[in-house]
Design a protein around this motif. Structure first.
Motif, short mmCIF file in Angstrom:
data_model
loop_
_atom_site.label_atom_id
_atom_site.label_comp_id
_atom_site.label_asym_id
_atom_site.label_seq_id
_atom_site.Cartn_x
_atom_site.Cartn_y
_atom_site.Cartn_z
N ALA A 441 6.78 -10.03 -0.74
CA ALA A 441 7.29 -8.94 -0.23
C ALA A 441 6.07 -8.44 0.71
CB ALA A 441 7.55 -7.67 -1.09
N LEU A 442 4.99 -8.49 0.45
CA LEU A 442 3.83 -8.05 1.32
C LEU A 442 3.76 -8.82 2.72
CD1 LEU A 442 1.16 -6.99 -1.34
CD2 LEU A 442 2.75 -5.43 0.11
N ARG A 443 4.26 -10.06 2.62
CA ARG A 443 4.06 -10.82 3.95
C ARG A 443 5.10 -10.45 4.99
NH1 ARG A 443 3.80 -15.58 0.32
NH2 ARG A 443 6.22 -15.90 0.48
N GLY A 444 6.18 -9.64 4.69
CA GLY A 444 7.04 -9.24 5.74
C GLY A 444 7.33 -7.82 5.76
N ALA A 445 6.88 -6.99 4.67
CA ALA A 445 6.92 -5.50 4.62
C ALA A 445 6.38 -4.84 5.81
CB ALA A 445 6.52 -4.92 3.18
N ALA A 446 7.23 -3.69 6.01
CA ALA A 446 6.66 -2.92 7.17
C ALA A 446 5.45 -1.84 6.62
CB ALA A 446 7.63 -2.17 7.71
N ALA A 447 5.65 -1.51 5.57
CA ALA A 447 4.79 -0.38 4.98
C ALA A 447 4.87 -0.45 3.32
CB ALA A 447 5.19 1.06 5.28
N VAL A 448 4.08 0.40 2.64
CA VAL A 448 4.22 0.45 1.22
C VAL A 448 3.67 1.71 0.87
CG1 VAL A 448 3.02 -0.33 -1.14
CG2 VAL A 448 3.48 -1.95 0.86
N LEU A 449 4.75 2.48 0.22
CA LEU A 449 4.37 3.71 -0.35
C LEU A 449 3.73 4.02 -1.85
CD1 LEU A 449 5.03 6.65 0.95
CD2 LEU A 449 6.80 6.86 -0.87
N ALA A 492 13.92 -1.43 0.24
CA ALA A 492 12.94 -1.04 -0.45
C ALA A 492 12.88 -1.61 -2.00
CB ALA A 492 12.52 0.39 -0.34
N ARG A 493 11.83 -1.82 -2.50
CA ARG A 493 11.61 -2.27 -3.89
C ARG A 493 10.69 -1.82 -4.59
NH1 ARG A 493 13.22 -8.44 -6.15
NH2 ARG A 493 12.64 -7.88 -8.41
N ILE A 494 10.52 -1.44 -5.77
CA ILE A 494 9.15 -0.92 -6.52
C ILE A 494 8.61 -2.25 -7.16
CG2 ILE A 494 8.50 0.33 -8.69
CD1 ILE A 494 10.68 2.33 -8.07
N HIS A 495 7.53 -2.40 -6.99
CA HIS A 495 6.67 -3.50 -7.36
C HIS A 495 5.61 -2.83 -8.37
CE1 HIS A 495 8.33 -6.74 -5.09
NE2 HIS A 495 8.42 -5.90 -4.16
N SER A 496 5.72 -2.68 -9.40
CA SER A 496 4.88 -1.98 -10.48
C SER A 496 3.49 -2.50 -10.62
CB SER A 496 5.50 -1.80 -11.89
OG SER A 496 6.62 -1.03 -11.78
N ASP A 497 3.56 -3.80 -10.30
CA ASP A 497 2.24 -4.76 -10.39
C ASP A 497 1.28 -4.28 -9.47
OD1 ASP A 497 4.33 -6.04 -9.26
OD2 ASP A 497 2.82 -7.46 -8.65
N GLY A 498 1.75 -3.57 -8.36
CA GLY A 498 0.79 -3.41 -7.33
C GLY A 498 -0.08 -2.07 -7.66
N ALA A 499 0.44 -1.22 -8.51
CA ALA A 499 -0.49 -0.14 -8.93
C ALA A 499 -1.57 -0.52 -9.86
CB ALA A 499 0.53 1.01 -9.45
N ASN A 500 -2.66 -0.94 -9.14
CA ASN A 500 -3.73 -1.57 -9.92
C ASN A 500 -5.11 -1.15 -9.23
OD1 ASN A 500 -4.10 -3.35 -7.64
ND2 ASN A 500 -2.68 -4.66 -8.59
N ASP A 501 -6.09 -1.81 -9.89
CA ASP A 501 -7.60 -1.40 -9.51
C ASP A 501 -7.80 -1.60 -7.93
OD1 ASP A 501 -7.62 -0.26 -12.26
OD2 ASP A 501 -9.06 -1.68 -12.88
N THR A 502 -7.01 -2.87 -7.68
CA THR A 502 -7.63 -3.32 -6.29
C THR A 502 -6.92 -2.29 -5.37
OG1 THR A 502 -5.99 -4.97 -6.49
CG2 THR A 502 -8.26 -5.58 -6.89
N THR A 503 -5.71 -2.09 -5.61
CA THR A 503 -4.97 -0.96 -4.67
C THR A 503 -5.64 0.16 -4.65
OG1 THR A 503 -2.82 -1.91 -5.19
CG2 THR A 503 -2.80 -0.10 -4.22
N LEU A 517 -0.20 5.13 -8.81
CA LEU A 517 0.93 5.05 -10.03
C LEU A 517 2.10 4.34 -9.80
CD1 LEU A 517 0.98 9.14 -10.16
CD2 LEU A 517 -0.48 7.24 -11.53
N SER A 518 2.61 4.14 -8.67
CA SER A 518 3.51 3.16 -8.42
C SER A 518 3.42 2.49 -6.91
CB SER A 518 4.91 4.00 -8.12
OG SER A 518 6.36 3.16 -8.35
N PHE A 519 4.37 1.60 -6.34
CA PHE A 519 4.10 0.57 -5.24
C PHE A 519 5.30 0.24 -4.86
CE2 PHE A 519 2.76 -3.17 -3.29
CZ PHE A 519 1.54 -2.70 -2.77
N LEU A 520 5.93 1.06 -3.67
CA LEU A 520 7.16 0.71 -3.09
C LEU A 520 6.85 -0.05 -1.92
CD1 LEU A 520 10.22 1.52 -3.57
CD2 LEU A 520 9.71 3.17 -1.71
N ALA A 521 7.48 -1.11 -1.81
CA ALA A 521 7.35 -2.13 -0.47
C ALA A 521 8.82 -1.68 0.17
CB ALA A 521 7.33 -3.55 -0.86
#
Length: 549
Positions: A441-449, A492-503, A517-521
């Motif tokens: 998803a991150l390869r083509g996404a325009a933004a992440v909320l 848009a899609r929620i990717h819960s694994d994206g809410a982590n320490d590196t983010t 808390l969440s990660f919406l591509a």
């Protein structure tokens, strides 16, 4: 052996996890957060998977109209429930791997619902309290919404609205009261204790969905997250171990010329309503019952959160977090694209399984999404009427016209963005523990909320209930952004694994009390992916019931 929560054995589990009557506010949250940081890979027992919907097979039923074109109050209730939890679309899906590549297996036929759910497990159920005086054709009772048959099943006779609304501090005199409950095992059989976080966020997702649809129907709605769990569970007939109340929604139907928009319900020649059930007791719920919530840090957190949610606790202080020091200068947020209605995104919303086309987000589109996600909403959290009360929004701008690639903090009150870091955030984000479909998803996404908050900031006021409140608002913000994106023709899609320490590092909050808390591509959907979805026709309003022979 699995023990239900809320029993003596459950109290023993509390003591094992350090949760006692004298524990400090937030202790259960701290232990849960630590357990989630250290959690290992999933171990899924598919043989123990519960059903994804609940029924009361012997209950008297009220078949709901599919749409509101007949102008009745019952039609409004039916459309609201259908757009919340009903079976709204059919999906012809080709199985893919975590990178979004087809596996070459036979396609799968799926039944989709209007709002997203972690793993497509749909742990939330809905109960309706209403009566003939407010909704003609609906005898006064407590009902369960049967999403498969688009019907209400009578669980208990009598008008339950006064008793339910009496448990919240700011309820009006509503026409309809809706209780959202969680069947814990439906999510936790797959995700374990992490499933509790998903359930809390999905509660917020459905609140956002309900308020958006209610606005289109000219129904005034309000969300309630602070109430006595024990009392609501008792009124609804939930045991608190397998299923428990997570939120309440109250609705006031539109009025015309001093009365409800409802028309008279058609009568049979004998004078009875064609939709009135016979007066006999409802049967029990469908079997087999789901397993109780397993003991562990999530069960301890839920037990601790049942206190501190009552209507008696009050505060006018909004607990939205402040950005960390060192953020960049203000950048005005573009004016929102005109005519964006969240309800318009409900039938268009989809979670793309294979990522996005690398198409930039227009400035007006970004403005509309941020305005929708960060705006106020009618709820009982302090300050929620003017903006998010427990969270703040961050943005990873990957492809946005007029905005350099980077991480930003969004100030809804001032309509500005502030750069959070002076370098490209994506190397830090992709260095985290992400699933393959998130990387795709991150390869083509325009933004992440990314909704951000301090999981302990409100513990002094709300106790461990704060975790539920904050996670629900994170889900609400993400869903409102997703609906705005869908209304603009985006996905848009929620990717819960994206809410982590590196983010957190990319956002500049590592080492602070704040957490992602969440990660919406978000982005432009692929137009030629192996996914075909079609809405169920509006004319499909007749109930289909199995025959016996």
């Amino acid at each position: 052996m699995t023990r239900p929560i809320g029993t003596d054995e459950g109290s023993e589990a509390d003591r094992m996890h350090g949760i006692t009557a004298t524990s400090a506010s937030g202790d259960a949250t701290r232990r849960y957060l630590a357990a989630m940081r250290d959690r290992g890979p999933l171990s899924i027992d598919w043989a123990n998977a519960p059903t994804r919907h609940k029924r009361y097979p012997g209950a008297e039923r009220v078949v709901l109209p599919w749409a509101t074109r007949d102008g009745t109050a019952l039609g409004l209730v039916g459309e609201l429930l259908r757009e919340l939890l009903g079976l709204a679309r059919v999906v012809w899906y080709h199985p893919m791997d975590d990178l979004g590549d087809p596996l070459g297996e036979p396609p799968v036929f799926l039944l989709g619902r209007p709002a997203p759910s972690g793993g497509g497990l749909y742990p939330i159920e809905a109960y309706v309290a209403a009566g003939e005086r407010r909704v003609p054709g609906l005898p006064a009772a407590l009902y369960h919404y049967d999403s498969v048959h688009h019907a209400l099943e009578r669980v208990r006779e009598g008008d339950h609205t006064p008793a339910l609304t009496g448990l919240v501090a700011d309820a009006p005199d509503p026409d309809v009261t809706l209780v959202l409950s969680a069947v814990f095992w439906r999510s936790m059989f797959k995700y374990g204790d992490f499933g509790y976080r998903l359930i809390c966020q999905e509660t917020g997702v459905l609140i956002a969905q309900a308020l958006a649809v209610a606005g289109r129907l000219r129904v005034a709605g309000r969300a309630h997250l602070r109430f006595s769990d024990e009392e609501v569970d008792r009124l609804v007939g939930l045991d608190g171990a397998r299923e428990a109340a997570m939120a309440m929604l109250t609705f006031t139907l539109p009025r015309a010329h001093g009365s409800l928009v409802s028309r008279e319900v058609p009568r049979t020649p004998g004078g009875g309503s064609t939709r009135r059930p016979a007066a006999r007791e409802a049967a029990g719920e469908s079997m087999p019952l789901p397993l109780p919530m397993p003991d562990g840090p999530a069960a301890a957190l839920h037990r601790a959160s049942t206190a501190g949610g009552g209507a008696s606790s009050s505060s006018s202080t909004r607990l939205r977090p402040a950005p960390p020091p060192g953020i960049g200068p203000a950048i005005p947020v573009p004016e929102p694209a005109p005519g964006v209605c969240l309800a318009a995104g409900v039938p268009r919303r989809a979670s793309p399984p294979a990522g996005y086309r690398p198409v930039p987000l227009r400035a007006g589109e970004l403005g509309a999404i941020l305005t929708a996600a960060g705006g106020g909403y009618p709820a009982d959290l302090p300050g929620a009427g003017t903006g998010l009360a427990a969270t703040v929004l961050c943005l990873l701008a990957l492809r946005v016209h007029g905005l350099p690639r980077g991480a930003y903090w969004y100030d809804h009150d001032r309509r500005t963005l502030h750069e959070a870091a002076g370098q490209d955030p994506m190397p830090a984000v992709v260095a985290g523990r992400l699933l393959g479909n998130t990387r795709a998803a991150l390869r083509g996404a325009a933004a992440v909320l990314v909704p951000v908050g301090d999981p302990l900031a409100g513990a002094g006021l709300f106790g461990d209930r704060w975790y539920r409140l904050q996670q629900a608002e994170a889900g609400l913000a993400a869903q409102r952004a997703a609906l705005a994106a869908a209304a603009l023709g985006l996905a848009a899609r929620i990717h819960s694994d994206g809410a982590n320490d590196t983010t957190d590092e990319a956002l500049g909050i590592a080492g602070t009390p704040l957490r992602s808390l969440s990660f919406l591509a978000m982005g432009t959907p692929l137009t030629s992916g192996p996914l075909v979805a079609r809405g169920i026709p509006a004319g499909s309003h007749e109930e289909v019931r199995p025959t016996t022979g």
